[in-house]
Write a protein that holds these residues in place. Structure first.
Motif, PDB file in Angstrom:
ATOM      1  N   ASP A   1       0.832  -1.202   0.000  1.00 33.03           N
ATOM      2  CA  ASP A   1       0.000   0.000   0.000  1.00 33.03           C
ATOM      3  C   ASP A   1       0.870   1.257   0.000  1.00 33.03           C
ATOM      4  OD1 ASP A   1      -2.693   1.246   0.248  1.00 33.03           O
ATOM      5  OD2 ASP A   1      -1.863   1.971   2.137  1.00 33.03           O
TER       6      ASP A   1
ATOM      7  N   GLY B   1       2.372   1.799  -3.339  1.00 32.93           N
ATOM      8  CA  GLY B   1       1.360   2.367  -4.230  1.00 32.93           C
ATOM      9  C   GLY B   1       1.175   3.852  -3.976  1.00 32.93           C
ATOM     10  N   LYS B   2       1.038   4.207  -2.715  1.00 27.40           N
ATOM     11  CA  LYS B   2       0.783   5.598  -2.349  1.00 27.40           C
ATOM     12  C   LYS B   2       1.965   6.496  -2.721  1.00 27.40           C
ATOM     13  CE  LYS B   2      -1.764   7.511   1.601  1.00 27.40           C
ATOM     14  NZ  LYS B   2      -2.205   7.197   2.988  1.00 27.40           N
TER      15      LYS B   2
ATOM     16  N   ILE C   1       2.656   5.606  -7.271  1.00 29.16           N
ATOM     17  CA  ILE C   1       1.721   5.517  -8.402  1.00 29.16           C
ATOM     18  C   ILE C   1       0.842   6.757  -8.523  1.00 29.16           C
ATOM     19  CG2 ILE C   1      -0.147   4.193  -9.457  1.00 29.16           C
ATOM     20  CD1 ILE C   1       0.860   1.733  -7.846  1.00 29.16           C
TER      21      ILE C   1
ATOM     22  N   VAL D   1       2.291  -0.119 -14.220  1.00 27.76           N
ATOM     23  CA  VAL D   1       3.019  -0.982 -13.291  1.00 27.76           C
ATOM     24  C   VAL D   1       2.990  -2.391 -13.867  1.00 27.76           C
ATOM     25  CG1 VAL D   1       3.042  -2.004 -10.971  1.00 27.76           C
ATOM     26  CG2 VAL D   1       2.474   0.412 -11.244  1.00 27.76           C
TER      27      VAL D   1
ATOM     28  N   THR E   1      -2.615  -7.433  -4.412  1.00 25.32           N
ATOM     29  CA  THR E   1      -1.713  -6.461  -5.030  1.00 25.32           C
ATOM     30  C   THR E   1      -2.401  -5.773  -6.192  1.00 25.32           C
ATOM     31  OG1 THR E   1       0.188  -7.831  -4.460  1.00 25.32           O
ATOM     32  CG2 THR E   1       0.515  -6.165  -6.144  1.00 25.32           C
TER      33      THR E   1
ATOM     34  N   CYS F   1      -4.876  -3.351  -4.734  1.00 27.29           N
ATOM     35  CA  CYS F   1      -4.157  -2.297  -4.006  1.00 27.29           C
ATOM     36  C   CYS F   1      -3.599  -1.252  -4.964  1.00 27.29           C
ATOM     37  CB  CYS F   1      -3.037  -2.947  -3.191  1.00 27.29           C
ATOM     38  SG  CYS F   1      -1.950  -1.787  -2.355  1.00 27.29           S
ATOM     39  N   PHE F   2      -2.905  -1.702  -6.004  1.00 26.49           N
ATOM     40  CA  PHE F   2      -2.288  -0.760  -6.947  1.00 26.49           C
ATOM     41  C   PHE F   2      -3.355  -0.047  -7.786  1.00 26.49           C
ATOM     42  CE2 PHE F   2       1.949  -3.356  -7.059  1.00 26.49           C
ATOM     43  CZ  PHE F   2       2.241  -2.908  -5.784  1.00 26.49           C
ATOM     44  N   ARG F   3      -4.436  -0.781  -8.123  1.00 27.89           N
ATOM     45  CA  ARG F   3      -5.502  -0.140  -8.918  1.00 27.89           C
ATOM     46  C   ARG F   3      -6.178   0.986  -8.141  1.00 27.89           C
ATOM     47  NH1 ARG F   3      -8.146  -5.282 -12.068  1.00 27.89           N
ATOM     48  NH2 ARG F   3      -6.699  -5.221 -13.847  1.00 27.89           N
TER      49      ARG F   3
ATOM     50  N   TYR G   1      -4.759   3.090  -6.445  1.00 28.96           N
ATOM     51  CA  TYR G   1      -3.959   4.299  -6.663  1.00 28.96           C
ATOM     52  C   TYR G   1      -3.940   4.709  -8.134  1.00 28.96           C
ATOM     53  CZ  TYR G   1      -2.668   3.982  -1.824  1.00 28.96           C
ATOM     54  OH  TYR G   1      -2.736   3.956  -0.460  1.00 28.96           O
TER      55      TYR G   1
ATOM     56  N   ALA H   1      -3.262   2.673 -10.855  1.00 34.82           N
ATOM     57  CA  ALA H   1      -2.296   2.010 -11.718  1.00 34.82           C
ATOM     58  C   ALA H   1      -2.976   1.369 -12.927  1.00 34.82           C
ATOM     59  CB  ALA H   1      -1.546   0.935 -10.932  1.00 34.82           C
TER      60      ALA H   1
ATOM     61  N   TYR I   1       6.548  -5.368 -10.179  1.00 39.91           N
ATOM     62  CA  TYR I   1       6.248  -6.088  -8.942  1.00 39.91           C
ATOM     63  C   TYR I   1       6.373  -7.594  -9.171  1.00 39.91           C
ATOM     64  CZ  TYR I   1       3.395  -8.246  -5.277  1.00 39.91           C
ATOM     65  OH  TYR I   1       2.940  -9.041  -4.262  1.00 39.91           O
TER      66      TYR I   1
END
Lengths: 399, 399
Positions: free
Chosen positions: B106, B109-110, B113, B119, B129, B132-134, B136, B138, B168
């Motif tokens: 997290d 990501g913060k 991204i 990514v 994951t 989590c990245f989406r 932000y 991604a 990642y």
């Protein structure tokens, strides 16, 4: 080539307070700067027993992954804790456990704030809230306060003007203001929530720390039963940090069902869940029945310290400082008047004070907009009454 | 009027797996669906002693607010733990403690991204994951893998094409793939990081769970000393969850100084710090010297179960399923071939399997792009060898 960081980091700045905190290591400093409770007040024995019980009775649950919403026995205990404070209609499924109430703020930011969204906060307000919401791109609007809390007429005008995503308030013994929102204003805030269909976020880490014989006015959450429809527009952040232990990192978020579901999804990808070991320990502690005695003890000690600080400030600084005596919480919020040619800039005062061996936090960073440079925050939580007298005497030397 | 949620929530969907998990409550189900370790393996006695020591030796520190970077004695123990795994040049200040390694993801990501950033992840990769990245913003690109881990030539082409914010990878016994990135490919990944000045994120929660006499190839973090400059482009996420206890929520992030500083700032406003009680408990546990024996025991039990599952899958499903026998971790990643007219759609197979009293997770949701609908993930971690045989026999009935 430097790392290409996310653009959201451009919205925050390293805290000016951090620089000050570096100086706190100086030997002999008396600190009124911290925002934390006194470690000497922790019920270590009670927490030891609670943690042992958690491991003895349910080692699997206390050490395994758990539901993102929180450990069920703790949700039940927290619902009962809120009920004991006048929230009549709360069920365990209406709250989720968070990793401290800081995470509740983070989840509200993640769930609600799109870049550029307006959010209304008090001026002054909690420093970490300002930065937390700005990381999600919030454009913060500052609503003025006095010793009775936020000015509700000005708040209404700001809601009409800015149509914010939500309004963030610390109604009870605010940080840094120490202010207590009056019962009349509390009703008005809830009415504004309904009238303007605007979410109100009530951050309430200090509400249990009152110094009066009777508790303060009910939380917005407790009062919402008297204002039809207001519960649909209210989120409430609670915390064990100031009354039991910050190190457990146990807070909670009460919110309308849809918001709670979205916040839970965000939490799943933030930290999966809050430490089940800490949650099971907190649940056992609340179940043990020791909390009321702990609260009584903490209230009594902080009340003495607040009284000692108020007396000392009047005695040592006289009309060079003005403040309202706090009725709870951890903080004095004061303004330097400049009377008698004394210093009126709080940042300058803080520097001189450090040289004299006493620390506090200047007030300017607590404002999202238009800082009051004469304001300062003094915590009375961690120094005994003798140290408080000595520290305030040093403040006079620095003034 | 509904609450006006943040636009970032539009990028994620409620997990398809959740629906499946609801069915797991059915009595008598044998579950290969979970992603968690076996509670029966937790060293409860060791953790009890560690938690007691933490409260006895340093109650103030264990229960008070702590530094956002982490509790110093734990940072020292974690650095030593990494050193014991071949990371020669790591100091405590080069890592921060996170609330599980989920929080490390997290924070990455913060920190890194911005909405729309590319990514690269493995296809398939860890479900949380992806989400989590989406959150932000991604835009995920999927790099293909085989039983030797990510295809480094294709990875290089994707880096050139997409210029991602970072790549990642779960190089060691990936979730869900169980794949082990070969030593040669590990070197290549580090060379790509340097050549293209692209951050590599190594997520390594399973690396300690190997079934072979000798450990697997060194982590990218350990290997970085052999590839000049690569340490500047490498972040490493570690976790106590799979080997000691997920309920502590203790993970860590090793990263270049500037990234670590930004991640620490983001963590300050995410949850202030990880539970100091959990951190002090983990520190005392590592200090107690019980970890090597715990690891031996866990490896031995999971190795037996992996063997049992591989044998049973061959015996019961024959050429209707294909897989590489995992050499560590918690998972089999398998493909349905459709041979002999057996079912080849994993979602359909999962439904039929539940009816027969056995659960697993279909593979499609683990792909950020272009799902393989014949793939499935089977965990051998929580069922004993007899249950594994019985469960796989039920799979045959469902096939």
């Amino acid at each position: 080539m430097p790392l290409p960081f996310a653009s959201r980091l451009d919205n925050v700045e390293t805290s000016a307070i951090r620089e000050l905190f570096k100086l706190l290591g100086k030997p002999g400093i008396i600190s009124f700067a911290g925002g934390f409770p006194d470690s000497a007040m922790f019920d270590v024995e009670g927490l030891r027993e609670a943690s042992q019980k958690a491991l003895a009775e349910e080692p699997g649950a206390a050490l395994q992954y758990g539901a993102t919403e929180g450990y069920e026995p703790l949700r039940a205990q927290l619902a009962a804790f809120e009920q004991s404070k006048g929230v009549q209609d709360i069920q365990p499924h209406q709250l989720i456990v968070t990793t401290g109430s800081q995470q509740a703020l983070d989840l509200l930011g993640k769930t609600m704030i799109s870049p550029g969204d307006k959010v209304i906060v008090e001026g002054p307000t909690f420093l970490a809230t300002i930065q937390c919401f700005r990381l999600y791109g919030a454009d913060l609007v500052s609503a003025p306060i006095d010793s009775q809390g936020v000015d509700v007429d000005k708040l209404e005008a700001l809601i009409r003007e800015h149509k914010p995503k939500f309004v963030y308030l610390i109604p009870t013994f605010g940080n840094p203001s120490g202010a207590l929102l009056s019962l009349e204003r509390r009703r008005k805030v809830l009415e504004l929530a309904v009238r303007y269909q605007t979410l109100i976020v009530e951050d309430d880490p200090y509400g249990d720390l009152y110094f009066t014989k009777e508790p303060p006015p009910p939380s917005l959450l407790a009062l919402s039963k008297d204002v039809p429809g207001s519960r649909d527009w209210l989120a409430h952040c609670g915390s064990m940090s100031k009354v039991l232990s910050p190190g457990l990192r146990v807070g909670w978020l009460v919110a309308p069902p849809e918001l709670l579901a979205k916040a839970t999804m965000c939490k799943q990808f933030s930290d999966a869940h809050t430490s089940t070991f800490a949650q099971a320990t907190a649940a056992q502690y609340l179940k043990s029945g020791r909390m009321p005695a702990t609260l009584d003890r903490v209230r009594k000690v902080y009340a003495e310290r607040a009284l000692a600080m108020g007396d000392a400030l009047k005695r040592e600084l006289g009309d060079a400082i003005e403040f309202t005596q706090p009725q709870g919480g951890l903080f004095f919020w004061a303004r330097l008047t400049g009377a008698g040619g004394k210093v009126s800039d709080a940042a300058e005062f803080a520097k001189r004070a450090i040289e004299k061996g006493v620390a506090f936090v200047p007030g300017a960073p607590f404002f999202a907009k238009e800082p009051d440079r004469s304001a300062l925050r003094l915590s009375f939580a961690t120094a005994g009454v003798d140290k408080i007298a000595e520290g305030v005497a040093r403040l006079r030397q620095a003034s």
